[in-house]
Motif scaffolding. Structure first.
Motif, PDB file in Angstrom:
ATOM      1  N   THR A 135       0.865  -1.169   0.000  1.00  0.00           N
ATOM      2  CA  THR A 135       0.000   0.000   0.000  1.00  0.00           C
ATOM      3  C   THR A 135       0.911   1.231   0.000  1.00  0.00           C
ATOM      4  O   THR A 135       2.135   1.114   0.035  1.00  0.00           O
ATOM      5  CB  THR A 135      -0.938   0.025   1.215  1.00  0.00           C
ATOM      6  OG1 THR A 135      -0.168   0.178   2.415  1.00  0.00           O
ATOM      7  CG2 THR A 135      -1.773  -1.245   1.289  1.00  0.00           C
ATOM      8  N   HIS A 159      -4.202   7.291   2.274  1.00  0.00           N
ATOM      9  CA  HIS A 159      -3.632   5.946   2.288  1.00  0.00           C
ATOM     10  C   HIS A 159      -4.402   5.117   1.267  1.00  0.00           C
ATOM     11  O   HIS A 159      -5.622   5.023   1.328  1.00  0.00           O
ATOM     12  CB  HIS A 159      -3.765   5.349   3.696  1.00  0.00           C
ATOM     13  CG  HIS A 159      -3.033   4.068   3.888  1.00  0.00           C
ATOM     14  ND1 HIS A 159      -3.004   3.417   5.095  1.00  0.00           N
ATOM     15  CD2 HIS A 159      -2.296   3.310   3.038  1.00  0.00           C
ATOM     16  CE1 HIS A 159      -2.286   2.309   4.977  1.00  0.00           C
ATOM     17  NE2 HIS A 159      -1.858   2.224   3.731  1.00  0.00           N
ATOM     18  N   GLU A 160      -3.665   4.527   0.321  1.00  0.00           N
ATOM     19  CA  GLU A 160      -4.296   3.780  -0.761  1.00  0.00           C
ATOM     20  C   GLU A 160      -3.747   2.362  -0.829  1.00  0.00           C
ATOM     21  O   GLU A 160      -2.553   2.137  -0.593  1.00  0.00           O
ATOM     22  CB  GLU A 160      -4.039   4.467  -2.110  1.00  0.00           C
ATOM     23  CG  GLU A 160      -4.579   5.882  -2.216  1.00  0.00           C
ATOM     24  CD  GLU A 160      -6.099   5.920  -2.302  1.00  0.00           C
ATOM     25  OE1 GLU A 160      -6.709   4.892  -2.625  1.00  0.00           O
ATOM     26  OE2 GLU A 160      -6.670   6.989  -2.050  1.00  0.00           O
ATOM     27  N   GLY A 161      -4.640   1.418  -1.153  1.00  0.00           N
ATOM     28  CA  GLY A 161      -4.228   0.064  -1.444  1.00  0.00           C
ATOM     29  C   GLY A 161      -4.249  -0.159  -2.939  1.00  0.00           C
ATOM     30  O   GLY A 161      -4.569   0.739  -3.722  1.00  0.00           O
ATOM     31  N   GLU A 164      -8.114  -0.360  -3.337  1.00  0.00           N
ATOM     32  CA  GLU A 164      -9.039   0.254  -2.392  1.00  0.00           C
ATOM     33  C   GLU A 164      -8.479   1.541  -1.818  1.00  0.00           C
ATOM     34  O   GLU A 164      -7.265   1.727  -1.715  1.00  0.00           O
ATOM     35  CB  GLU A 164      -9.356  -0.703  -1.237  1.00  0.00           C
ATOM     36  CG  GLU A 164      -8.133  -1.060  -0.392  1.00  0.00           C
ATOM     37  CD  GLU A 164      -8.482  -1.906   0.812  1.00  0.00           C
ATOM     38  OE1 GLU A 164      -9.631  -1.835   1.280  1.00  0.00           O
ATOM     39  OE2 GLU A 164      -7.597  -2.630   1.282  1.00  0.00           O
ATOM     40  N   HIS A 165      -9.389   2.430  -1.480  1.00  0.00           N
ATOM     41  CA  HIS A 165      -9.048   3.646  -0.751  1.00  0.00           C
ATOM     42  C   HIS A 165      -9.182   3.340   0.731  1.00  0.00           C
ATOM     43  O   HIS A 165     -10.257   2.965   1.201  1.00  0.00           O
ATOM     44  CB  HIS A 165      -9.989   4.777  -1.157  1.00  0.00           C
ATOM     45  CG  HIS A 165      -9.881   5.992  -0.295  1.00  0.00           C
ATOM     46  ND1 HIS A 165      -8.786   6.819  -0.321  1.00  0.00           N
ATOM     47  CD2 HIS A 165     -10.728   6.512   0.629  1.00  0.00           C
ATOM     48  CE1 HIS A 165      -8.970   7.802   0.549  1.00  0.00           C
ATOM     49  NE2 HIS A 165     -10.134   7.631   1.134  1.00  0.00           N
ATOM     50  N   ILE A 166      -8.087   3.513   1.484  1.00  0.00           N
ATOM     51  CA  ILE A 166      -8.084   3.124   2.889  1.00  0.00           C
ATOM     52  C   ILE A 166      -8.492   4.272   3.795  1.00  0.00           C
ATOM     53  O   ILE A 166      -9.275   4.094   4.724  1.00  0.00           O
ATOM     54  CB  ILE A 166      -6.706   2.565   3.284  1.00  0.00           C
ATOM     55  CG1 ILE A 166      -6.419   1.287   2.465  1.00  0.00           C
ATOM     56  CG2 ILE A 166      -6.630   2.276   4.770  1.00  0.00           C
ATOM     57  CD1 ILE A 166      -5.012   0.757   2.611  1.00  0.00           C
ATOM     58  N   GLY A 200      -5.492  -0.781   7.879  1.00  0.00           N
ATOM     59  CA  GLY A 200      -6.528  -0.994   6.884  1.00  0.00           C
ATOM     60  C   GLY A 200      -6.195  -1.974   5.793  1.00  0.00           C
ATOM     61  O   GLY A 200      -7.022  -2.245   4.943  1.00  0.00           O
ATOM     62  N   ALA A 201      -4.974  -2.492   5.739  1.00  0.00           N
ATOM     63  CA  ALA A 201      -4.601  -3.416   4.673  1.00  0.00           C
ATOM     64  C   ALA A 201      -4.570  -4.833   5.227  1.00  0.00           C
ATOM     65  O   ALA A 201      -3.637  -5.216   5.910  1.00  0.00           O
ATOM     66  CB  ALA A 201      -3.234  -3.048   4.116  1.00  0.00           C
TER      67      ALA A 201
END
Length: 276
Positions: A135, A159-161, A164-166, A200-201
């Motif tokens: 991420t 914060h991005e995966g 997905e948007h975290i 979140g990941a």
């Protein structure tokens, strides 16, 4: 030879509208545009014509102090698009933008946040912070970063995966607040996941989340060889479905109770600080 090459007056207008930079002409003989980050000036004018040769433009780039930085020749077409694209490439290149954000990168680095300037298609430039689980944090303005750092009205960190948007980490005008908030976020997530698994990941796991998975994870933790089941402070934990059925009790050793308590304490602090 090119028929009806574009005039310097029309070229200046095309560059102004197409590249979104300040652009003018000098008496219809020279087109001049200003690079938005460095303030360097680029001038184009017709090269002396030669029999049976293609029409050419000469160009030169000068600093604000008048020092010649670069120059060369370009084809002189009737369609302004190739010259507009050339101006865009010069005005918004990494080399042009990077010096503006070097102090920001240095400030982040001083706070143990290692970022790089990257170009994202359709967005422009962003600062990118790679994280251990693939991420990342992206740092920009309202959208991409503007040409000059003094044009940033609000810093936006998220914060991005991969898919997905975290979460949003910071949104506001203060550079040093952005840096300190980003640093605290990374410190909190490193504490939470030992530096390997940011907020979140989720860890890849084929088991579906729920009571059975929770029981299995507790069992796996409790069966680790380094755990001493004779130490005081352990607990009996019963896991069941929400309706009270399918319950199972497991003896959780003291070390696992301690680690779970610390993880949950950090989890509470992270959620209170950044939201859940």
């Amino acid at each position: 030879m090119t028929d009806n090459p574009i005039s310097m007056t029309d070229l200046a207008i095309a560059i102004r509208e197409g590249a979104q930079v300040e652009s003018n002409h000098l008496y219809g003989k020279t087109a001049v545009f200003t690079l938005p980050s460095s303030g360097d000036e680029v001038a184009l004018w017709p090269a002396p014509s030669k029999p049976q040769s293609l029409l050419r433009l000469l160009w030169v780039r000068r600093s604000q102090e008048g020092k010649t930085i670069a120059g060369g020749e370009l084809p002189w077409p009737s369609d302004p698009k190739p010259l507009v694209n050339w101006a865009i490439g010069m005005a918004y290149s990494d080399d042009e933008i990077a010096p503006q954000y070097a102090p920001v990168l240095a400030t982040l680095r001083d706070h143990n946040v290692i970022a790089n300037l990257v170009h994202v298609q359709g967005v422009g430039h962003l600062l990118h912070v790679a994280l251990p689980d693939s991420t990342y944090l992206s740092i920009g303005g309202e959208e991409g970063l503007p040409s000059r750092v003094d044009q940033v009205e609000n810093w936006h960190v998220q914060h991005e995966g991969v898919d997905e948007h975290i979460g949003v980490i910071y949104h506001g005008p203060e550079l040093h607040q952005m840096v300190s908030t980003t640093q605290l976020y990374l410190l909190a997530t490193a504490t939470r996941y030992g530096g390997h698994h940011p907020l979140g990941a989720p860890v890849a796991d084929e088991r579906e989340d729920g009571p059975d998975k929770l029981y299995g994870l507790l069992s796996d933790l409790s069966d680790l060889r380094r755990v001493d089941h004779s130490d005081p402070g352990g607990a009996l934990m019963t896991i069941s479905d929400a309706d009270g059925y399918n319950g199972a009790t497991i003896a959780v050793p003291a070390e696992v109770v301690t680690r779970m308590s610390r993880l949950l304490s950090v989890e509470i602090r992270v959620i209170e600080t950044y939201g859940g």
